[in-house]
Scaffold this motif. Sequence first.
Motif, PDB file in Angstrom:
ATOM      1  N   GLY A 159      -2.525   3.826 -11.875  1.00 26.48           N
ATOM      2  CA  GLY A 159      -3.245   2.602 -11.553  1.00 26.48           C
ATOM      3  C   GLY A 159      -2.542   1.745 -10.530  1.00 26.48           C
ATOM      4  N   ILE A 160      -1.263   2.026 -10.254  1.00 25.48           N
ATOM      5  CA  ILE A 160      -0.466   1.207  -9.331  1.00 25.48           C
ATOM      6  C   ILE A 160      -0.151   1.965  -8.044  1.00 25.48           C
ATOM      7  N   TYR A 161       0.249   3.226  -8.178  1.00 21.21           N
ATOM      8  CA  TYR A 161       0.717   3.978  -7.012  1.00 21.21           C
ATOM      9  C   TYR A 161      -0.283   5.047  -6.567  1.00 21.21           C
ATOM     10  N   ASP A 162      -0.174   5.381  -5.301  1.00 22.48           N
ATOM     11  CA  ASP A 162      -0.999   6.436  -4.690  1.00 22.48           C
ATOM     12  C   ASP A 162      -0.376   7.783  -5.081  1.00 22.48           C
ATOM     13  N   VAL A 163      -0.915   8.400  -6.127  1.00 28.07           N
ATOM     14  CA  VAL A 163      -0.319   9.620  -6.685  1.00 28.07           C
ATOM     15  C   VAL A 163      -0.335  10.794  -5.707  1.00 28.07           C
ATOM     16  N   PRO A 164      -1.468  11.115  -5.055  1.00 36.02           N
ATOM     17  CA  PRO A 164      -1.459  12.230  -4.095  1.00 36.02           C
ATOM     18  C   PRO A 164      -0.416  12.050  -2.991  1.00 36.02           C
ATOM     19  N   HIS A 165      -0.267  10.815  -2.512  1.00 39.48           N
ATOM     20  CA  HIS A 165       0.735  10.545  -1.478  1.00 39.48           C
ATOM     21  C   HIS A 165       2.148  10.761  -2.028  1.00 39.48           C
ATOM     22  N   PHE A 166       2.380  10.345  -3.252  1.00 38.71           N
ATOM     23  CA  PHE A 166       3.688  10.500  -3.895  1.00 38.71           C
ATOM     24  C   PHE A 166       4.074  11.976  -3.984  1.00 38.71           C
ATOM     25  N   ILE A 167       3.167  12.794  -4.462  1.00 42.23           N
ATOM     26  CA  ILE A 167       3.453  14.225  -4.638  1.00 42.23           C
ATOM     27  C   ILE A 167       3.624  14.917  -3.288  1.00 42.23           C
ATOM     28  N   LYS A 168       2.752  14.586  -2.335  1.00 37.75           N
ATOM     29  CA  LYS A 168       2.807  15.228  -1.011  1.00 37.75           C
ATOM     30  C   LYS A 168       4.103  14.871  -0.281  1.00 37.75           C
ATOM     31  N   THR A 169       4.508  13.598  -0.347  1.00 35.40           N
ATOM     32  CA  THR A 169       5.706  13.148   0.372  1.00 35.40           C
ATOM     33  C   THR A 169       6.971  13.827  -0.144  1.00 35.40           C
ATOM     34  N   LEU A 170       6.979  14.147  -1.438  1.00 34.75           N
ATOM     35  CA  LEU A 170       8.185  14.720  -2.046  1.00 34.75           C
ATOM     36  C   LEU A 170       8.095  16.230  -2.254  1.00 34.75           C
ATOM     37  N   LYS A 171       7.138  16.869  -1.609  1.00 38.93           N
ATOM     38  CA  LYS A 171       6.927  18.304  -1.860  1.00 38.93           C
ATOM     39  C   LYS A 171       8.116  19.164  -1.447  1.00 38.93           C
ATOM     40  N   TYR A 172       8.952  18.672  -0.545  1.00 47.77           N
ATOM     41  CA  TYR A 172      10.134  19.436  -0.135  1.00 47.77           C
ATOM     42  C   TYR A 172      11.377  19.068  -0.950  1.00 47.77           C
ATOM     43  N   ASP A 173      11.199  18.136  -1.900  1.00 51.60           N
ATOM     44  CA  ASP A 173      12.341  17.644  -2.680  1.00 51.60           C
ATOM     45  C   ASP A 173      12.286  18.069  -4.148  1.00 51.60           C
ATOM     46  N   VAL A 174      11.145  17.846  -4.784  1.00 49.56           N
ATOM     47  CA  VAL A 174      10.988  18.205  -6.196  1.00 49.56           C
ATOM     48  C   VAL A 174       9.567  18.712  -6.439  1.00 49.56           C
ATOM     49  N   ARG A 175       9.442  19.547  -7.446  1.00 47.81           N
ATOM     50  CA  ARG A 175       8.114  19.989  -7.883  1.00 47.81           C
ATOM     51  C   ARG A 175       7.612  18.970  -8.901  1.00 47.81           C
ATOM     52  N   TYR A 249      11.086   4.204  -0.286  1.00 51.98           N
ATOM     53  CA  TYR A 249      10.518   3.608   0.919  1.00 51.98           C
ATOM     54  C   TYR A 249       9.443   4.459   1.600  1.00 51.98           C
ATOM     55  N   HIS A 250       9.231   5.678   1.105  1.00 57.80           N
ATOM     56  CA  HIS A 250       8.216   6.545   1.705  1.00 57.80           C
ATOM     57  C   HIS A 250       7.195   7.042   0.687  1.00 57.80           C
ATOM     58  N   ALA A 251       7.658   7.535  -0.449  1.00 61.52           N
ATOM     59  CA  ALA A 251       6.754   8.152  -1.414  1.00 61.52           C
ATOM     60  C   ALA A 251       6.014   7.129  -2.277  1.00 61.52           C
ATOM     61  N   LEU A 252       6.699   6.050  -2.647  1.00 56.75           N
ATOM     62  CA  LEU A 252       6.086   5.052  -3.531  1.00 56.75           C
ATOM     63  C   LEU A 252       5.239   4.080  -2.718  1.00 56.75           C
ATOM     64  N   ARG A 253       3.981   4.423  -2.584  1.00 59.72           N
ATOM     65  CA  ARG A 253       3.027   3.567  -1.861  1.00 59.72           C
ATOM     66  C   ARG A 253       1.981   3.078  -2.868  1.00 59.72           C
ATOM     67  N   PHE A 254       1.691   1.787  -2.837  1.00 65.48           N
ATOM     68  CA  PHE A 254       0.715   1.232  -3.768  1.00 65.48           C
ATOM     69  C   PHE A 254      -0.688   1.741  -3.451  1.00 65.48           C
ATOM     70  N   LYS A 255      -1.558   1.635  -4.424  1.00 63.45           N
ATOM     71  CA  LYS A 255      -2.931   2.108  -4.263  1.00 63.45           C
ATOM     72  C   LYS A 255      -3.660   1.306  -3.181  1.00 63.45           C
ATOM     73  N   PRO A 256      -4.690   1.893  -2.571  1.00 62.43           N
ATOM     74  CA  PRO A 256      -5.369   1.257  -1.435  1.00 62.43           C
ATOM     75  C   PRO A 256      -5.847  -0.170  -1.691  1.00 62.43           C
ATOM     76  N   HIS A 257      -6.378  -0.469  -2.893  1.00 64.16           N
ATOM     77  CA  HIS A 257      -6.900  -1.822  -3.111  1.00 64.16           C
ATOM     78  C   HIS A 257      -5.770  -2.853  -3.133  1.00 64.16           C
ATOM     79  N   ILE A 258      -4.578  -2.457  -3.590  1.00 66.13           N
ATOM     80  CA  ILE A 258      -3.427  -3.363  -3.574  1.00 66.13           C
ATOM     81  C   ILE A 258      -2.951  -3.582  -2.145  1.00 66.13           C
ATOM     82  N   MET A 259      -2.896  -2.512  -1.375  1.00 65.33           N
ATOM     83  CA  MET A 259      -2.478  -2.620   0.031  1.00 65.33           C
ATOM     84  C   MET A 259      -3.468  -3.471   0.822  1.00 65.33           C
ATOM     85  N   LYS A 260      -4.748  -3.320   0.543  1.00 62.29           N
ATOM     86  CA  LYS A 260      -5.779  -4.074   1.257  1.00 62.29           C
ATOM     87  C   LYS A 260      -5.678  -5.563   0.935  1.00 62.29           C
ATOM     88  N   THR A 261      -5.531  -5.887  -0.339  1.00 67.88           N
ATOM     89  CA  THR A 261      -5.395  -7.284  -0.745  1.00 67.88           C
ATOM     90  C   THR A 261      -4.153  -7.914  -0.115  1.00 67.88           C
TER      91      THR A 261
END
Length: 541
Positions: A159-175, A249-261
Amino acid sequence: MSPIFSRLFFRSFDLVWSGLVGPRRGLGSEASLRRRRGPARLWVAVAALVVGTMCLLSSSSVGLFGASYRVQDVDVNKLWRTADSNGWRATSAPRTYWPPPPTESESNGYLRVRCNGGLNQQRSAICNAVVAARIMNATLVLPELDTNSFWHDESGFVGIYDVPHFIKTLKYDVRIVMSIPEITTNGKTKKLKGHQIRPPRDAPVSWYATVALETMKKYGAIYLTPFSHRLAEDIDDPELQRLRCRVNYHALRFKPHIMKTSSEIVNKLRSEGHFMSIHLRFELDMLAFAGCIDIFKPQEQKILLKYRKEHFAEKELIPMERRRMGKCPLTPEEVGLILRAMGFDNRTRIYLASGELFGGKRFMKPFKAMFPRLENHSTVGPGKLEENTQGLAGSAVDYMVCLLSDIFIPTYGGPSNFANNLMGHRMYYGFRTTITPNRKALAPIFIDRMEGRGISFERIRRVMFDTHFGGPHKRIHPESFYMNSWPECFCQTDARNQADRCPPDNINHVLESQFQSEEEMEEARASNQTESSSQIEEPTI
């Protein structure tokens, strides 16, 4: 008036007066000698009087607004720009070989964590969880957030973070997986449960590589709870520290509605020029924790003491001693005095990030008198903002507005809290100006004021301008890594030291190139093995 300045002033006055009236008659040769020295002495006395008068005027600039005070030496307008980078810039790309995360079959097991605390305490815990999974060569289950006990909010990570972005950004670091999968044993399918462990506070890397890893291999999954401050911040491996920065600073991005507000609020504030944000930590929980109750009414003191007894370990705290040590959150009025002393005027636009202030409107009244252009996410936000900014989401909006403000001022520090994380993020985001009050150095000034002795804006100025304003500087205790990730997560384009040189900008490009090279090496290795086998077998055919 300072005693030193008083003596200087009146001594100068005596010298001038004696020079003007001249020596008394009847003193013979001694009087004649003084007459010859009279003009030179008079000029010295006049000069001393001028100096003494200037010092006197300067020292009299006390009180709430210091009408005769003028900002000198430092141009406060320059603080609206970013701090001097000295050639450094942010980067968290690996600078040495960084192997890929394990596949499902290679993984040592599953890591579950439950992050407790406020938004930024949880944020730090998420970073630590990724690093812990990397250390153990484990698969990370999407971290759980303890949103209900503190925030009364069930939104959680998704409900807070952009989950797909989190997983994609860290795909070379952790599963990373959304949940622990079901397993089949002896023909029966069941969900694997993590074996619960309570990690030691600030556990070293070795604890995860031994105790936690062995337990994981035994049970297939472990569940670490609580998971706040459960990995040491001082890690010798700079690549693991850079991984923390990639998460934070890269993977933890808030959800779009939070960023928009957040974007709408920042655009509205900036439409009229620069604005500063202040994290005013003058709230019930922090005041009770700090033990700073002496400035409150008896009934308010009872509330603070009751809260402290219910939520914190028993410890005798003497308010005035805490104040002298700089352990008390700044009052709104003290924050206003600091800003006025630095040269900010009543046209300054300020965004306040804080919870409900303790003590009622009387503590905010003096601050509003000095700086009437105050806003928060409720007053400046778009329509229906309150629906989108309850609990963690509201804290997330405050975080983003403070991150993007021209100047940020924290009024109280602490391990991995809102202010400290923001200071680290603003450094990483281009050394954006942060004004950090040194509460211990300011304490005697404000204690003098409490005891009726008045204050000098010059004393405040000397404290406030003795700082780095968010520029690169060596991390020194009690600064945490999340407060200052320099130098691990920074580099110099023209560095003399090889370790400080900048890798390519695109983190994914760095890792993709590295993994492609690894795949090519694997193919070449497999090809060589095939050729070697053929060469060995040929003579026997």
